[in-house]
Scaffold this motif. Structure first.
Motif, PDB file in Angstrom:
ATOM      1  N   HIS A  47       8.189 -14.767   0.657  1.00 15.04           N
ATOM      2  CA  HIS A  47       8.179 -14.395  -0.756  1.00 15.04           C
ATOM      3  C   HIS A  47       7.464 -13.057  -0.927  1.00 15.04           C
ATOM      4  CE1 HIS A  47       4.028 -15.882  -2.356  1.00 15.04           C
ATOM      5  NE2 HIS A  47       3.927 -15.585  -1.097  1.00 15.04           N
ATOM      6  N   PHE A  48       7.595 -12.483  -2.118  1.00 14.41           N
ATOM      7  CA  PHE A  48       7.078 -11.134  -2.363  1.00 14.41           C
ATOM      8  C   PHE A  48       5.949 -11.163  -3.375  1.00 14.41           C
ATOM      9  CE2 PHE A  48      11.224 -10.792  -0.613  1.00 14.41           C
ATOM     10  CZ  PHE A  48      11.107  -9.751   0.293  1.00 14.41           C
ATOM     11  N   LEU A  49       4.988 -10.269  -3.146  1.00 14.72           N
ATOM     12  CA  LEU A  49       3.865 -10.118  -4.074  1.00 14.72           C
ATOM     13  C   LEU A  49       4.046  -8.872  -4.927  1.00 14.72           C
ATOM     14  CD1 LEU A  49       1.095 -10.893  -1.428  1.00 14.72           C
ATOM     15  CD2 LEU A  49       2.223 -12.503  -2.986  1.00 14.72           C
ATOM     16  N   SER A  50       4.843  -7.926  -4.416  1.00  9.68           N
ATOM     17  CA  SER A  50       5.100  -6.675  -5.140  1.00  9.68           C
ATOM     18  C   SER A  50       6.325  -6.017  -4.513  1.00  9.68           C
ATOM     19  CB  SER A  50       3.876  -5.751  -5.060  1.00  9.68           C
ATOM     20  OG  SER A  50       3.600  -5.470  -3.701  1.00  9.68           O
ATOM     21  N   ASP A  51       6.684  -4.855  -5.030  1.00  8.77           N
ATOM     22  CA  ASP A  51       7.867  -4.130  -4.541  1.00  8.77           C
ATOM     23  C   ASP A  51       7.576  -3.515  -3.168  1.00  8.77           C
ATOM     24  OD1 ASP A  51      10.024  -2.446  -4.130  1.00  8.77           O
ATOM     25  OD2 ASP A  51      10.001  -1.625  -6.164  1.00  8.77           O
ATOM     26  N   PRO A  52       8.347  -3.878  -2.136  1.00 10.89           N
ATOM     27  CA  PRO A  52       8.103  -3.290  -0.812  1.00 10.89           C
ATOM     28  C   PRO A  52       8.412  -1.798  -0.766  1.00 10.89           C
ATOM     29  CG  PRO A  52       9.716  -5.105  -0.694  1.00 10.89           C
ATOM     30  CD  PRO A  52       9.458  -4.839  -2.148  1.00 10.89           C
ATOM     31  N   GLY A  53       9.181  -1.286  -1.759  1.00  7.83           N
ATOM     32  CA  GLY A  53       9.533   0.134  -1.770  1.00  7.83           C
ATOM     33  C   GLY A  53      10.411   0.496  -0.591  1.00  7.83           C
ATOM     34  N   GLU A  54      10.649   1.782  -0.433  1.00  4.76           N
ATOM     35  CA  GLU A  54      11.543   2.207   0.655  1.00  4.76           C
ATOM     36  C   GLU A  54      10.908   1.985   2.020  1.00  4.76           C
ATOM     37  OE1 GLU A  54      13.422   5.981   0.333  1.00  4.76           O
ATOM     38  OE2 GLU A  54      14.248   5.541  -1.641  1.00  4.76           O
ATOM     39  N   GLY A  55       9.582   1.885   2.053  1.00  2.00           N
ATOM     40  CA  GLY A  55       8.902   1.767   3.344  1.00  2.00           C
ATOM     41  C   GLY A  55       8.567   0.345   3.765  1.00  2.00           C
ATOM     42  N   ASP A  56       9.064  -0.653   3.063  1.00  2.00           N
ATOM     43  CA  ASP A  56       8.796  -2.061   3.406  1.00  2.00           C
ATOM     44  C   ASP A  56       7.291  -2.335   3.547  1.00  2.00           C
ATOM     45  OD1 ASP A  56      11.450  -2.711   3.358  1.00  2.00           O
ATOM     46  OD2 ASP A  56      11.691  -2.756   5.539  1.00  2.00           O
ATOM     47  N   ALA A  57       6.507  -1.935   2.557  1.00  2.00           N
ATOM     48  CA  ALA A  57       5.039  -2.082   2.620  1.00  2.00           C
ATOM     49  C   ALA A  57       4.633  -3.497   3.040  1.00  2.00           C
ATOM     50  CB  ALA A  57       4.445  -1.766   1.250  1.00  2.00           C
ATOM     51  N   PRO A  58       3.875  -3.608   4.147  1.00  2.00           N
ATOM     52  CA  PRO A  58       3.531  -4.937   4.672  1.00  2.00           C
ATOM     53  C   PRO A  58       2.746  -5.794   3.674  1.00  2.00           C
ATOM     54  CG  PRO A  58       2.970  -3.220   6.259  1.00  2.00           C
ATOM     55  CD  PRO A  58       3.371  -2.519   4.997  1.00  2.00           C
ATOM     56  N   ALA A  59       1.956  -5.175   2.800  1.00  2.00           N
ATOM     57  CA  ALA A  59       1.166  -5.972   1.852  1.00  2.00           C
ATOM     58  C   ALA A  59       2.014  -6.532   0.712  1.00  2.00           C
ATOM     59  CB  ALA A  59       0.046  -5.108   1.270  1.00  2.00           C
ATOM     60  N   SER A  60       3.299  -6.155   0.674  1.00  2.00           N
ATOM     61  CA  SER A  60       4.132  -6.561  -0.464  1.00  2.00           C
ATOM     62  C   SER A  60       4.743  -7.943  -0.289  1.00  2.00           C
ATOM     63  CB  SER A  60       5.255  -5.543  -0.675  1.00  2.00           C
ATOM     64  OG  SER A  60       6.148  -5.580   0.429  1.00  2.00           O
ATOM     65  N   TYR A  61       4.627  -8.519   0.900  1.00  2.00           N
ATOM     66  CA  TYR A  61       5.255  -9.829   1.115  1.00  2.00           C
ATOM     67  C   TYR A  61       4.424 -10.707   2.041  1.00  2.00           C
ATOM     68  CZ  TYR A  61       6.892  -7.817   5.561  1.00  2.00           C
ATOM     69  OH  TYR A  61       6.948  -7.233   6.795  1.00  2.00           O
ATOM     70  N   GLU A  62       4.711 -11.999   1.988  1.00  2.00           N
ATOM     71  CA  GLU A  62       4.110 -12.951   2.924  1.00  2.00           C
ATOM     72  C   GLU A  62       5.240 -13.685   3.620  1.00  2.00           C
ATOM     73  OE1 GLU A  62      -0.142 -14.128   0.813  1.00  2.00           O
ATOM     74  OE2 GLU A  62       1.614 -15.347   0.320  1.00  2.00           O
ATOM     75  N   TYR A  63       5.101 -13.819   4.913  1.00  2.00           N
ATOM     76  CA  TYR A  63       6.124 -14.520   5.687  1.00  2.00           C
ATOM     77  C   TYR A  63       5.437 -15.476   6.654  1.00  2.00           C
ATOM     78  CZ  TYR A  63       9.834 -15.477   9.034  1.00  2.00           C
ATOM     79  OH  TYR A  63      10.735 -16.114   9.842  1.00  2.00           O
ATOM     80  N   TYR A  64       5.857 -16.714   6.642  1.00  2.00           N
ATOM     81  CA  TYR A  64       5.341 -17.731   7.567  1.00  2.00           C
ATOM     82  C   TYR A  64       6.499 -18.226   8.423  1.00  2.00           C
ATOM     83  CZ  TYR A  64       1.569 -17.582   4.192  1.00  2.00           C
ATOM     84  OH  TYR A  64       0.569 -17.149   3.366  1.00  2.00           O
TER      85      TYR A  64
END
Ligand code: GUN
Ligand code: ZN
Length: 447
Positions: free
Chosen positions: A21-38
């Motif tokens: 799921h996402f916490l914010s917009d990953p933007g064009e650079g796929d910002a690691p802080a924008s999502y959580e993955y388990y």
């Protein structure tokens, strides 16, 4: 993450699979802080809301004995898809061979919408439409009805029975369409106000002020729509904007005193937070800036834009302007009910523009980004604790090709990409609404 779970399993259930799921917009650079993955995650739902999310090995010990755990191998759970613009009343004209927008409206759309004067017809289409959305993993949408108030009442009845979070509105249209489809500035105001009073606090429903587009509303009707917007300052607004060149030229003729198409809506007070404008293919930078400044959003409808030959959405310019974009099917100008095929088309559109829509950003736009575009991010869109537990279980082995392609995937992006490029309703194993399974596809062994 939560450590103190209740001792009883009443109202409690859990899903175990890969979870994103996402916490914010990953933007064009796929910002690691924008999502959580388990990779092996556990999503705990209590009384229809997200109770906890985390790695299964950390969370499962805290589950009370007897808690039902839906355990999936080869599955990916994501928040329910959000369709930011669609017409349930156009279900039965999907794939009708109109030429471009105005021709298609005249020959297929208007005659079809005439049928929605019948509450019975509207209800039977709404039932089919919503089941179809659930089968495709869409759990929330911003929906246009027909001009008839009964069409929206039927839609809300069907949505309420399924406990769905939905926004819908009765179209305002008092000119440039068949007489049988016309309301008046007064009746349009009254019917919309009645819908808002009756439905906007019922279940998970909300009512949008819905002028179809500037061509089919007189200046007086747009003025009345603005009065509605002032009377109901929190009401969502939905309409179409700058989709097709012939449409834009007609708007200029109808409103010569306005500086452009967006200015027509702005003049009547319809550009604001909670307003969603479908298409926006032919906008100037200043128009994007104005929409962004006012907190409005765009519904990007790639399958519709390709089908009707309308144009290629400029996602990058919207991003640059800080203008929110959500993804949308635009059924029935759009050609697929599901958001997965819509992601594939969105990818194609950005490629044709020389841009790149990463799979992470695409899944963000289809979930949290869509929720933000239609103003529902406080309730849905990700798995933040306390949010409504609407989500989908995607099956990595849904088809022989998906299974084969997933076996090659080395990164999360590579796992998402096949879903995005050739995924469809077959990949949607379960759709869960507030912790209840509302649609389930029986897995077929691929041999
Ligand atoms: N513009 C005005 N009405 C419509 C509609 O029904 N579909 C699309 N795609 N554009 C519109
Ligand atoms: Zn539309």
């Amino acid at each position: 993450m939560s450590s103190s779970l209740p001792s009883s399993s009443k109202g409690l259930a859990a899903w175990q699979a890969s979870i994103l799921h996402f916490l914010s917009d990953p933007g064009e650079g796929d910002a690691p802080a924008s999502y959580e993955y388990y990779e092996r995650g556990l999503l705990i739902v209590e009384d229809g809301r997200v109770r906890a999310l985390g790695p299964a090995h950390e969370l499962s010990a805290s589950l009370p004995l007897g808690t039902v755990v839906h355990d999936f191998e080869n599955a990916l759970i994501v928040p329910g898809f959000v369709d930011t613009h669609t017409h349930f009343v156009q279900t039965d004209i999907v794939a009708s061979p109109g030429r471009q927008l105005l021709d298609w409206l005249e020959h297929y759309t208007f005659p079809e919408e005439d049928r929605f004067a019948s509450a019975e017809h509207a209800l039977s289409v709404a039932e089919f439409y919503l089941d179809e959305l659930l089968r495709h993993g869409t759990t929330s949408a911003m929906v246009m009805g027909s001009v008839h108030r009964v069409s929206v009442e039927a839609f809300f009845e069907a949505a309420l029975r399924r406990n769905l979070r939905m926004i819908a509105g009765k179209m305002l249209m008092d000119r440039n369409c068949p007489a049988t489809l016309q309301d008046t500035p007064e009746s349009g105001y009254r019917d919309t106000a009645l819908l808002i009073e009756r439905w906007s606090k019922t279940g998970r429903l909300d009512v949008a002020i819905t002028p179809r587009f500037a061509i089919t509303s007189s200046p007086l009707q747009l003025q009345k729509a603005g009065e509605l917007a002032r009377a109901y300052p929190r009401a969502p607004i939905q309409t179409h904007l700058a989709e097709n060149r012939a449409e834009i030229a007609w708007v200029q003729k109808l409103f010569p005193e306005r500086s452009g198409y967006l200015d027509v809506y702005d003049h009547y007070g319809l550009v604001r937070e909670g307003a969603v404008f479908a298409h926006c293919l032919h906008l100037a930078d200043e128009e994007r800036a104005l929409m962004a400044a006012k907190g409005a959003a765009v519904a990007f409808c790639p399958t519709s834009n390709l089908f009707l030959g309308s144009g290629l959405y400029d996602l990058r310019s919207s991003d640059t302007a800080g203008l929110k974009s959500g993804l949308a099917t635009d059924i029935g100008g759009g050609t697929h009910f599901g958001m997965l095929p819509t992601l594939g088309s969105a990818y194609g559109v950005t490629q044709l523009r020389g841009e790149y829509l990463s799979p992470l950003r695409a899944f963000y736009l289809a979930t949290l980004g869509g929720a933000q575009a239609i103003g529902l991010e406080g309730s849905i869109g990700n798995f933040a604790t306390g949010k409504e537990a609407d989500f989908v279980v995607l099956d990595r082995h849904a088809t022989p090709l998906l299974e084969r392609r997933q076996a090659r995937a080395r990164t999360l992006s590579e796992q998402l990409f096949p879903f995005m490029i050739f995924g469809d309703d077959r990949a949607v194993r379960q759709t869960v609404i507030m912790g209840e399974i509302r649609s389930e596809r029986v897995a077929v062994a691929n041999s």
